[in-house]
Design an enzyme around this catalytic site. Sequence first.
Site, mmCIF file in Angstrom:
data_model
loop_
_atom_site.group_PDB
_atom_site.id
_atom_site.type_symbol
_atom_site.label_atom_id
_atom_site.label_comp_id
_atom_site.label_asym_id
_atom_site.label_seq_id
_atom_site.Cartn_x
_atom_site.Cartn_y
_atom_site.Cartn_z
ATOM 1 C CG ASP A 55 12.109 1.894 -13.840
ATOM 2 O OD1 ASP A 55 11.630 2.989 -13.519
ATOM 3 O OD2 ASP A 55 11.413 0.907 -14.161
ATOM 4 C CG HIS A 57 12.713 10.610 -13.460
ATOM 5 N ND1 HIS A 57 13.043 9.497 -14.181
ATOM 6 C CD2 HIS A 57 12.399 11.552 -14.368
ATOM 7 C CE1 HIS A 57 12.934 9.761 -15.467
ATOM 8 N NE2 HIS A 57 12.534 11.000 -15.605
HETATM 9 P P1 GDP Z 1 14.609 6.670 -13.743
HETATM 10 O O1 GDP Z 1 13.136 6.593 -13.941
HETATM 11 O O2 GDP Z 1 15.384 6.261 -14.958
HETATM 12 O O3 GDP Z 1 15.076 7.973 -13.201
HETATM 13 O O4 GDP Z 1 14.982 5.583 -12.652
HETATM 14 P P2 GDP Z 1 14.262 5.288 -11.256
HETATM 15 O O5 GDP Z 1 14.267 6.487 -10.419
HETATM 16 O O6 GDP Z 1 13.002 4.593 -11.465
HETATM 17 O O7 GDP Z 1 15.227 4.168 -10.697
HETATM 18 C C1 GDP Z 1 16.534 4.378 -10.403
HETATM 19 C C2 GDP Z 1 16.758 4.025 -8.935
HETATM 20 O O8 GDP Z 1 18.078 3.652 -8.734
HETATM 21 C C3 GDP Z 1 16.528 5.166 -7.986
HETATM 22 O O9 GDP Z 1 16.060 4.680 -6.752
HETATM 23 C C4 GDP Z 1 17.915 5.787 -7.810
HETATM 24 O O10 GDP Z 1 18.100 6.465 -6.588
HETATM 25 C C5 GDP Z 1 18.761 4.550 -7.861
HETATM 26 N N1 GDP Z 1 20.065 4.714 -8.459
HETATM 27 C C6 GDP Z 1 20.412 5.474 -9.537
HETATM 28 N N2 GDP Z 1 21.712 5.270 -9.847
HETATM 29 C C7 GDP Z 1 22.173 4.354 -8.956
HETATM 30 C C8 GDP Z 1 23.424 3.704 -8.778
HETATM 31 O O11 GDP Z 1 24.391 3.916 -9.513
HETATM 32 N N3 GDP Z 1 23.510 2.796 -7.766
HETATM 33 C C9 GDP Z 1 22.478 2.496 -6.948
HETATM 34 N N4 GDP Z 1 22.652 1.608 -5.976
HETATM 35 N N5 GDP Z 1 21.278 3.095 -7.089
HETATM 36 C C10 GDP Z 1 21.136 3.995 -8.083
#
Ligand code: GDP
Length: 425
Positions: free
Chosen positions: A12, A40
């Site tokens: 995440d 994701h």
């Molecule tokens: P992944 O599994 O590593 O892709 O991560 P997730 O999708 O589970 O969680 C990342 C969350 O953080 C998602 O809701 C993204 O839209 C959000 N996100 C990613 N980068 C950023 C950021 O720089 N700032 C903020 N506020 N949200 C972010």
Amino acid sequence: MLTAITGINWGDEGKGRMVDLLSEDYDIVVRYQGGNNAGHTVVNDRGKFILNLLPSGILRPDVVNVIGNGVVVDIKHLVGEINKLRGLGIEITPDNLKLSDRAVIVMPYHVDQDCLEEDRLADAKFGSTKRGIAPVYGDKYMKKGIRLGDLLDSEEDLKERLRAIIEWKNLLIEKGYGIKPIIFEDMWSYLKEYGDIVKDYVCDTGLYLNEANKEGKNIMFEAQLGALRDIDFGIYPFTSSSSTIAPYAPIGAGVPNLKLTNSVGIMKAYSTCVGEGPFTAEIFGDKAEELRKAGNEYGAATGRPRRVGGFDILASRYGVRAQGSDVIALTKLDVLSYMEEIPVCVAYKFGDQILDEFPIGEKLFKAEPVYEYKKGWMKDISGCRRLEDLPNEAIDYIKYLEEVVDCKIKYVSVGPERDQYIVMA
Ligand code: GDP
């Protein structure tokens, strides 16, 4: 260019978002491990998408997406995910989605087995997402898996294989857990129903990727979970059942002969963890709730509230080392903007010992965090696009993290949207 995009922490970290951003320069995106047990989240000009199995490149019309042999594929889930995205206007055909003939299929009995085992463990459960991932990887290594390529064989061959596996599986399910046996006809019609749809996408993806590499195509390898969930290097046994690390990417993708040219580690500006397992930097109470809300920390696949904590130096430095990252993309820096003081876990305390390297076993399970605080910036940074737009305290925090994990931070993400990032000098 052969680039791996991997998670430094517990997952995440925002890998999907960074793959979506960086895949602009890539022709192919490959998922190389895991199954549909994580999500994701990608937000871009086409909308907000949650992807479980499909590589994040699926949202770019000219990118070819590959699910490699290291992935385990729930074919019913995959068909559902494809249909959902099609409903949102995303085109998916065998031209832009290729499934490895060597990837093992998650069968309904794997999901059942996952649930049965978690229920049996009761309070000692692992916090499985109950998508059958541990049982299917177990079967893969027991050589009792059905692979996507088997769907292309004659019906007689596949039936024979399925029958033999079910006979073995029933010894465990029926005699072990004491439940009704798996019925061959049910599993056969399941394989037919979903297998007939997905088999058009199945091919030798290793061959495809080798040819693409020869033609000079840029290939990106996308991890599903972070370093601390890696089966060998993670917080075992609270890990995933596969290798999440960058060095495994060429193997799980089907190109063990190719070497990565670049490894980008995605590291979060604070810590989060879904489910059970040791999470030393965890904070509780109002401060935790505030951070959870600010970062919208609720699981993409399950909706579960994530456990939260300050940045963990020991875990992150270890994660960077396990991944062999060349550069880092730091995500969610904007989330910390409300904090006057930013908590950083600088060491672990185990009895009267102070630990400064990430431990295993008892030391990991019983350690307490040692926290220090950095000055916050207390300003909205989500509109910053250049380093010089950032407040000094934010730059200091980035430089500090760079130093403590011993790796260059090249990208800083300040929001979930595609353009909300800064490239560091
Ligand atoms: P992944 O599994 O590593 O892709 O991560 P997730 O999708 O589970 O969680 C990342 C969350 O953080 C998602 O809701 C993204 O839209 C959000 N996100 C990613 N980068 C950023 C950021 O720089 N700032 C903020 N506020 N949200 C972010």
